[in-house]
Structure formats: C-alpha cells, structure tokens
Design a protein around this motif. Structure first.
Motif, PDB file in Angstrom:
ATOM      1  N   PRO A   1       0.195 -57.454  34.169  1.00 28.80           N
ATOM      2  CA  PRO A   1      -0.139 -56.221  34.903  1.00 28.80           C
ATOM      3  C   PRO A   1       1.102 -55.454  35.372  1.00 28.80           C
ATOM      4  N   ALA A   2       2.154 -56.200  35.769  1.00 29.14           N
ATOM      5  CA  ALA A   2       3.392 -55.537  36.183  1.00 29.14           C
ATOM      6  C   ALA A   2       4.039 -54.823  34.998  1.00 29.14           C
ATOM      7  N   PHE A   3       4.016 -55.494  33.846  1.00 31.40           N
ATOM      8  CA  PHE A   3       4.564 -54.865  32.639  1.00 31.40           C
ATOM      9  C   PHE A   3       3.706 -53.685  32.219  1.00 31.40           C
ATOM     10  N   GLN A   4       2.391 -53.830  32.394  1.00 29.41           N
ATOM     11  CA  GLN A   4       1.492 -52.736  32.039  1.00 29.41           C
ATOM     12  C   GLN A   4       1.777 -51.514  32.899  1.00 29.41           C
ATOM     13  N   ALA A   5       1.980 -51.743  34.210  1.00 29.66           N
ATOM     14  CA  ALA A   5       2.293 -50.633  35.113  1.00 29.66           C
ATOM     15  C   ALA A   5       3.647 -50.025  34.769  1.00 29.66           C
TER      16      ALA A   5
ATOM     17  N   LEU B   1      -0.928 -47.062  33.858  1.00 30.37           N
ATOM     18  CA  LEU B   1      -0.234 -47.268  35.129  1.00 30.37           C
ATOM     19  C   LEU B   1      -1.229 -47.657  36.227  1.00 30.37           C
ATOM     20  N   LEU B   2      -2.328 -46.929  36.337  1.00 32.54           N
ATOM     21  CA  LEU B   2      -3.328 -47.204  37.366  1.00 32.54           C
ATOM     22  C   LEU B   2      -4.025 -48.542  37.121  1.00 32.54           C
ATOM     23  N   MET B   3      -4.316 -48.848  35.839  1.00 33.05           N
ATOM     24  CA  MET B   3      -4.948 -50.128  35.513  1.00 33.05           C
ATOM     25  C   MET B   3      -4.021 -51.294  35.817  1.00 33.05           C
ATOM     26  N   GLY B   4      -2.727 -51.130  35.539  1.00 32.74           N
ATOM     27  CA  GLY B   4      -1.761 -52.176  35.842  1.00 32.74           C
ATOM     28  C   GLY B   4      -1.672 -52.450  37.325  1.00 32.74           C
ATOM     29  N   ILE B   5      -1.629 -51.402  38.134  1.00 35.73           N
ATOM     30  CA  ILE B   5      -1.578 -51.557  39.593  1.00 35.73           C
ATOM     31  C   ILE B   5      -2.848 -52.235  40.102  1.00 35.73           C
ATOM     32  N   LYS B   6      -3.988 -51.790  39.563  1.00 31.69           N
ATOM     33  CA  LYS B   6      -5.275 -52.377  39.961  1.00 31.69           C
ATOM     34  C   LYS B   6      -5.333 -53.869  39.614  1.00 31.69           C
ATOM     35  N   ASN B   7      -4.976 -54.238  38.376  1.00 30.62           N
ATOM     36  CA  ASN B   7      -5.040 -55.628  37.941  1.00 30.62           C
ATOM     37  C   ASN B   7      -4.033 -56.517  38.662  1.00 30.62           C
ATOM     38  N   PHE B   8      -2.912 -55.947  39.079  1.00 36.16           N
ATOM     39  CA  PHE B   8      -1.880 -56.725  39.773  1.00 36.16           C
ATOM     40  C   PHE B   8      -2.396 -57.249  41.122  1.00 36.16           C
ATOM     41  N   TYR B   9      -3.237 -56.438  41.768  1.00 34.24           N
ATOM     42  CA  TYR B   9      -3.728 -56.805  43.104  1.00 34.24           C
ATOM     43  C   TYR B   9      -5.087 -57.480  43.082  1.00 34.24           C
ATOM     44  N   LEU B  10      -5.689 -57.649  41.897  1.00 34.33           N
ATOM     45  CA  LEU B  10      -6.971 -58.336  41.820  1.00 34.33           C
ATOM     46  C   LEU B  10      -6.792 -59.846  41.881  1.00 34.33           C
TER      47      LEU B  10
END
Length: 208
Positions: free
Chosen positions: A72-76, A199-208
């Motif tokens: 997720p961090a890489f995705q963001a 970017l938004l999906m990465g941030i969302k998945n990082f905190y899930l």
C-alpha cells in the motif's frame, strides 16, 4: 468484469508507455540510418523495454517485500509519482519534445546505444510504466490469472509500439509533432485520474 479489467489495464499501460509519443523520438534517433538499421533499432528497443517491464512484473513486488516495504505504501508512492509524471505530460513539455532534446545529444551513438537510451529507457519503459506494472500485478489484489492477463496486455501494447515504430515515417507525416504532443497530453490527463485513484487507494489500504 474481464473485459472491464482488460480495457482499464490497456488504457493505463498505453498512457504510461505512450507508444505514439515514442514515434518522434525514434525518428529523430534514426534519421541518418538505413531502413534496415532503423528496424534493428526498433526491435532492440522494444525487446529491451519488454525485458525490463517483465522483470518488474515478476520480481517488483518480491523486491519490495524483501525490503519490508508494504505494497500500500508503494501503491501510494507510485500513485504520487504517476501523478507527477502525468502533470509533466499535461503542463510541461510533451514527451516527444523532452526526449528529442536528449536524442540530439547522442545522434552519433551506435545502434545498441540508440536502442537502449533514450528509446527503450526512458521512452518506452518509463519510470511511470515500471511503477504501473508493479501496482497492476499486486499479489494481494490480483490472482495469477489476472496477472497473466496484465502481462498479455502489456505485451500487446509493446507489440503495437513496435508496429508504430516500423510505420513511424508515415505516422509522422500524418500527425506531425503537434499531433503527437496533443495525444501525449490527453494520455497525461487520463493517467492523472488513474494516479489519483491509486494514491487514495494506497492511503486507504495502508490504514486498514
């Protein structure tokens, strides 16, 4: 669902690889070569770009996991880089304009050098393409079948790129540098939308 996946991935990979944007670069690089030498440069460039992108498709996520970087961090981060890349396509010099300047500096290089830089890297296998291919083959989000489809779509885009390079002289006469610049900016706008979503999906998945 499958058709939607293929279309989405094709649009993303078309935008980051930008086959049409590579045409003016190829023409400026090979203007003093014979037709046979031009074909050799095109084949070598696409083959090298394919190898680089396949490496990132197969080993990109493994490298991230070895370095303990969550996807997720890489995705963001990838979404942010893709967004910046897209903004340069929209507001800055277009891809053909940028890379023609580079090509002018090495017009006397050997065929292999011409194929590698700047045609294969960073024109075809751009940093944005490397980022995108890793995100599109996330092992946690996509099955092996989905990743195989991504690989097939990527190869299809690269084959189209090769065909466009083979017909580069005719294409240049039709669209001109202005046409290539317009298409590059439109692709940049599409890529920006995809980048913001990642970017938004990465941030969302990082905190899930």
């Amino acid at each position: 669902m499958l058709t939607s996946l293929i279309v989405t991935q094709f649009v993303v990979l078309w935008a980051v690889i930008d086959p049409i944007g590579s045409v003016p670069v190829y023409l400026s690089q090979t203007q003093r070569l014979t037709p046979k030498q031009r074909r050799i440069v095109a084949l070598k460039a696409v083959a090298i770009a394919t190898g680089v992108l396949l490496f990132f498709l197969i080993a990109g996520q493994l490298l991230l996991e070895a370095m303990q970087i969550p996807l997720p961090a890489f995705q963001a981060a990838g979404g942010l880089v893709l967004l910046l890349f897209a903004l340069t396509m929209i507001f800055g010099e277009s891809k053909p304009e940028q890379e023609q300047k580079i090509s002018e500096e090495i017009c006397h290089s050997e065929l292999a050098d011409l194929a590698v830089y700047p045609l294969a890297i960073p024109s075809i296998a751009s940093p944005g393409a490397m980022m995108a291919i890793v995100m599109l083959t996330d092992n946690n989000r996509y099955s092996l079948i989905d990743q195989s489809i991504t690989a097939g779509v990527m190869v299809a885009v690269l084959v189209i790129t090769l065909l466009l390079l083979f017909g580069a002289t005719k294409i240049q006469k039709v669209i001109g540098n202005v046409g290539a610049a317009i298409i590059s900016r439109v692709m940049g706008l599409i890529l920006a939308a995809v980048a913001v979503n990642n970017l938004l999906m990465g941030i969302k998945n990082f905190y899930l």
